[in-house]
Design an enzyme around this catalytic site. Structure first.
Site, PDB file in Angstrom:
ATOM      1  N   ASN A  30      10.787  -7.991  -1.701  1.00  0.00           N
ATOM      2  CA  ASN A  30      11.378  -8.369  -0.406  1.00  0.00           C
ATOM      3  C   ASN A  30      11.367  -9.894  -0.301  1.00  0.00           C
ATOM      4  O   ASN A  30      10.767 -10.571  -1.129  1.00  0.00           O
ATOM      5  CB  ASN A  30      10.636  -7.700   0.754  1.00  0.00           C
ATOM      6  N   ASP A  40       7.362  -2.584  -5.946  1.00  0.00           N
ATOM      7  CA  ASP A  40       6.677  -3.851  -5.678  1.00  0.00           C
ATOM      8  C   ASP A  40       5.155  -3.651  -5.678  1.00  0.00           C
ATOM      9  O   ASP A  40       4.411  -4.386  -6.347  1.00  0.00           O
ATOM     10  CB  ASP A  40       7.175  -4.341  -4.306  1.00  0.00           C
ATOM     11  N   SER A 123      16.917  -1.207  -4.354  1.00  0.00           N
ATOM     12  CA  SER A 123      17.383  -0.879  -2.982  1.00  0.00           C
ATOM     13  C   SER A 123      17.463   0.614  -2.666  1.00  0.00           C
ATOM     14  O   SER A 123      17.801   0.968  -1.531  1.00  0.00           O
ATOM     15  CB  SER A 123      18.764  -1.511  -2.664  1.00  0.00           C
ATOM     16  N   GLY A 125      15.076   2.900  -2.553  1.00  0.00           N
ATOM     17  CA  GLY A 125      13.878   3.511  -1.970  1.00  0.00           C
ATOM     18  C   GLY A 125      13.792   3.119  -0.506  1.00  0.00           C
ATOM     19  O   GLY A 125      14.593   3.561   0.316  1.00  0.00           O
ATOM     20  N   TYR A 127      14.766   0.618   0.999  1.00  0.00           N
ATOM     21  CA  TYR A 127      15.950  -0.056   1.531  1.00  0.00           C
ATOM     22  C   TYR A 127      17.145   0.873   1.733  1.00  0.00           C
ATOM     23  O   TYR A 127      18.188   0.449   2.236  1.00  0.00           O
ATOM     24  CB  TYR A 127      16.323  -1.266   0.672  1.00  0.00           C
TER      25      TYR A 127
END
Ligand code: AR6
Length: 180
Positions: A30, A40, A123, A125, A127
């Site tokens: 992010n 992440d 993106s 998951g 997002y």
């Protein structure tokens, strides 16, 4: 599943991005670069505190951009952190921003002499990007990149779970057959 583009390989596997032995792995980060959940969180847990130290020094990363740090305790020497778009409705520049995330990660890899790079499905998951649409962008951008640049020898997509792998395989097949 694998595809050859010039002399390079594009491969799709089911697995865990943190365990890849490519020169670099890509983090779905992010903008703060301070860690988070999903990919992440897994990368920072497996790679240790050196990665976060470098991220804090870098300060942050805009959506669609990419930065690079050490791989810390990971097998990969580097982590490329990129920020995919948060999906709203597809009308807020999401496709372009997702393409930028892949392309800028690859450009950064090339500039560092990286030959092998592993991507997660950015993106898709937290997002919320629809998987098939995201797969189309991820794979089209990668194929185009490999057609234009011969320095990267391997792009590996590491998909979490059977379903994601199946969707990526279907999209890559369509792409190689010229349907999209
Ligand atoms: N290896 C490979 N793929 C994984 C792994 C793994 N270890 N773990 C999850 N996935 P996400 P985003 C898949 O949420 O949507 C974080 O909190 C997962 O099934 O990691 O870009 C960041 O800090 C999904 O398909 O990334 C940001 O705030 C894909 O990886 C935000 O989430 C991406 O899921 C970024 O969200």
């Amino acid at each position: 599943m694998q595809a050859k583009i010039n002399k390079s390989t594009l491969s799709l596997i089911e697995g865990d991005i943190t365990r890849q032995d490519t020169d670099a792995i890509v983090n779905a980060a992010n903008k703060s670069l301070r860690g988070g959940g999903g990919v992440d969180g897994a990368i920072h847990r497996a790679g240790g505190p050196k990665i976060l130290e470098e991220c804090i020094k870098i300060g942050g990363c805009e959506t669609g951009e990419a930065v690079i740090t050490t791989g810390g305790n990971l097998k990969a020497k580097y982590v490329i952190h990129t920020v995919g778009p948060v999906y709203r409705d597809g009308e807020h520049n999401e496709p372009r921003l997702l393409e930028n995330a892949y392309r800028n990660s690859l450009l950064l890899a090339s500039s560092k002499g990286i030959k092998g790079i592993a991507f997660p499905s950015i993106s898709t998951g937290a997002y919320g990007y629809p998987l098939e649409e995201a797969a189309e962008i991820a794979l089209k951008t990668s194929v185009t990149y490999l057609k234009e640049h011969t320095d990267i020898e391997l792009i590996r997509f590491v998909l979490f779970g059977r379903h994601a792998l199946g969707v990526y395989e279907m999209v890559l097949k369509r792409l190689m057959e010229g349907y999209i």
